[in-house]
Design a protein around this motif. Structure first.
Motif, mmCIF file in Angstrom:
data_model
loop_
_atom_site.group_PDB
_atom_site.id
_atom_site.type_symbol
_atom_site.label_atom_id
_atom_site.label_comp_id
_atom_site.label_asym_id
_atom_site.label_seq_id
_atom_site.Cartn_x
_atom_site.Cartn_y
_atom_site.Cartn_z
ATOM 1 N N GLN A 1 -23.027 15.634 8.031
ATOM 2 C CA GLN A 1 -22.618 15.757 6.636
ATOM 3 C C GLN A 1 -23.806 16.040 5.710
ATOM 4 O OE1 GLN A 1 -20.302 16.600 4.582
ATOM 5 N NE2 GLN A 1 -19.002 14.776 4.441
ATOM 6 N N SER A 2 -24.877 15.279 5.859
ATOM 7 C CA SER A 2 -26.027 15.448 4.955
ATOM 8 C C SER A 2 -26.672 16.826 5.135
ATOM 9 C CB SER A 2 -27.061 14.349 5.187
ATOM 10 O OG SER A 2 -27.503 14.343 6.532
ATOM 11 N N GLU A 3 -26.731 17.302 6.389
ATOM 12 C CA GLU A 3 -27.309 18.634 6.631
ATOM 13 C C GLU A 3 -26.444 19.717 6.021
ATOM 14 O OE1 GLU A 3 -27.865 22.506 8.333
ATOM 15 O OE2 GLU A 3 -26.085 21.254 8.627
ATOM 16 N N PRO B 1 -18.088 18.028 6.718
ATOM 17 C CA PRO B 1 -19.116 19.064 6.939
ATOM 18 C C PRO B 1 -18.550 20.462 7.124
ATOM 19 C CG PRO B 1 -19.633 17.108 8.206
ATOM 20 C CD PRO B 1 -18.281 16.875 7.617
ATOM 21 N N GLU B 2 -17.427 20.572 7.833
ATOM 22 C CA GLU B 2 -16.842 21.893 8.063
ATOM 23 C C GLU B 2 -16.373 22.529 6.764
ATOM 24 O OE1 GLU B 2 -14.057 18.629 9.701
ATOM 25 O OE2 GLU B 2 -16.192 19.152 9.748
ATOM 26 N N GLY B 3 -16.029 21.702 5.777
ATOM 27 C CA GLY B 3 -15.649 22.243 4.472
ATOM 28 C C GLY B 3 -16.828 22.915 3.789
ATOM 29 N N TYR B 4 -17.976 22.263 3.825
ATOM 30 C CA TYR B 4 -19.164 22.851 3.199
ATOM 31 C C TYR B 4 -19.680 24.047 3.982
ATOM 32 C CZ TYR B 4 -19.005 18.859 0.133
ATOM 33 O OH TYR B 4 -18.588 17.941 -0.794
ATOM 34 N N ARG B 5 -19.511 24.033 5.303
ATOM 35 C CA ARG B 5 -19.923 25.198 6.089
ATOM 36 C C ARG B 5 -18.992 26.381 5.848
ATOM 37 N NH1 ARG B 5 -21.275 20.825 10.498
ATOM 38 N NH2 ARG B 5 -23.486 20.551 10.006
ATOM 39 N N LYS B 6 -17.725 26.084 5.604
ATOM 40 C CA LYS B 6 -16.809 27.155 5.198
ATOM 41 C C LYS B 6 -17.252 27.718 3.853
ATOM 42 C CE LYS B 6 -12.624 25.992 3.738
ATOM 43 N NZ LYS B 6 -11.157 25.682 3.741
ATOM 44 N N GLY C 1 -16.477 12.639 -4.049
ATOM 45 C CA GLY C 1 -17.682 12.726 -3.231
ATOM 46 C C GLY C 1 -17.356 13.263 -1.853
ATOM 47 N N ALA C 2 -18.393 13.608 -1.103
ATOM 48 C CA ALA C 2 -18.187 14.051 0.273
ATOM 49 C C ALA C 2 -17.678 12.885 1.121
ATOM 50 C CB ALA C 2 -19.501 14.582 0.843
ATOM 51 N N TYR C 3 -16.862 13.194 2.135
ATOM 52 C CA TYR C 3 -16.273 12.145 2.961
ATOM 53 C C TYR C 3 -17.358 11.441 3.789
ATOM 54 C CZ TYR C 3 -13.119 9.755 6.151
ATOM 55 O OH TYR C 3 -12.455 8.802 6.874
ATOM 56 N N PRO C 4 -17.444 10.083 3.697
ATOM 57 C CA PRO C 4 -18.516 9.356 4.378
ATOM 58 C C PRO C 4 -18.130 8.774 5.739
ATOM 59 C CG PRO C 4 -17.454 7.899 2.808
ATOM 60 C CD PRO C 4 -16.700 9.221 2.753
ATOM 61 N N GLY C 5 -17.083 9.290 6.356
ATOM 62 C CA GLY C 5 -16.618 8.735 7.630
ATOM 63 C C GLY C 5 -17.572 8.973 8.778
#
Length: 319
Positions: free
Chosen positions: A174-176, A134-139, A162-166
């Motif tokens: 992550q989804s937000e 999530p922090e990657g997409y917020r960056k 794909g995005a990391y599903p951990g």
């Protein structure tokens, strides 16, 4: 670096090995080997043309994942000048799977964002195999808004399974984060150009893929799930991955026929990893051409066309 051949390229690998052997043969008997090497090279090129003219979707997927394929940072070094990477989402951390920063394209300031995989085990772990959190997409969102503030075109490069599903990613939203990226890009008041340079997987790819123009390299793939994931769901076995790849229509050629891609950028014979500089030059010409067209239009028109483009996805007619 020694060329890494895929399983379906083994006939080519055998010919190339023969050529390499002849290069080291001593010339004591004054026998010229140049003609034989030239003959084998011509045969290798003809064989490569034959094999790559009939690739299956699964073979294209293997090429998109090739370990020697140029990654984001390779293209940044070959396409742009004065790149300055920017870090952090100003909330939690810096995600190394997302790389972004300001650069110049032929002297013009642009914002560049993309996913970066790793070459060796240490870098792959540090960059989480190109799977953003999530922090990657917020960056990425922060940099997108910065691009709008300073009126810089946004250029994104998609290359992720794909995005990391951990669990940690889910706990941090992550989804937000992905949904927010879609929202931010949909109304960003600067031209946006995206290129799938390797593997474009699921929402992790789409989160930086809402754009005015979408390019795909010839041997890249773009889909809602990986062939292995699709096979595991539908047939309860990842062994059906080739069948899934055929059914999914994930190749650039197929997506272009569905009007989901604006241009398929031709790769060098054998794939982008065979001649990275030629691939970069070809891609730069395509990016420059599309970006110039977008910048000639009023931003209000660009936004209207972006909205219409998004609304048109999935539209079909019955015959």
């Amino acid at each position: 670096m020694a060329m890494n051949f895929l399983e379906f390229e083994q006939p080519i690998a055998e010919l190339e090995a023969k050529i390499d052997e002849l290069k080291f043969v001593t010339n004591d008997a004054e026998i010229s080997l140049a003609e034989e090497i030239a003959r084998l090279r011509a045969k290798s090129r003809a064989l490569t043309n034959s094999i790559f003219a009939n690739l299956t979707p699964w073979q294209v997927t293997q090429l998109a994942r090739h370990p020697q394929r140029p990654y984001l940072l390779d293209y940044i070094g070959m396409l742009f000048t004065e790149f300055h990477e920017l870090h952090g989402d100003r909330m939690y951390a810096d995600d190394a799977a997302i790389v972004g920063g300001v650069a110049r394209l032929d002297g013009k300031p642009v914002m560049v964002i993309g996913q970066q995989k790793g070459r060796d085990t240490k870098e792959r772990v540090r960059r989480n195999y190109g799977m953003p959190k999530p922090e990657g997409y917020r960056k990425a969102q922060r940099l997108m808004q910065m691009a709008e503030r300073f009126q810089m075109p946004l250029i994104t490069f998609i290359d992720t399974p794909g995005a990391y599903p951990g669990v940690g990613s889910e706990e941090r939203g992550q989804s937000e984060a992905i949904a927010r990226s879609l929202f931010v890009m949909s109304e960003l008041k600067v031209p946006i150009l995206s290129t799938v340079i390797g593997e474009g997987g699921s929402g992790g790819a789409l989160a930086i893929g809402v754009c005015d123009r979408l390019l795909m390299l010839q041997y890249s793939v773009y889909s809602v799930i990986s062939p292995e994931g699709c096979a595991s769901i539908l047939w309860k076995s990842a062994d059906k991955k080739e069948l899934a790849a055929d059914a999914m229509g994930l190749t650039a050629e197929r997506l272009a026929k569905l009007d989901l891609v604006d241009e398929v950028v031709k790769e060098p014979l054998g794939g982008a990893h065979r001649d990275p500089q030629l691939m970069a030059d070809t891609l730069k010409a395509a990016i420059t051409r599309h970006l110039s067209d977008l910048e000639r239009r009023p931003i209000s028109e660009v936004l209207e066309q972006r909205y219409a483009r998004l609304r048109a996805f999935g539209v079909y007619s019955e015959t």
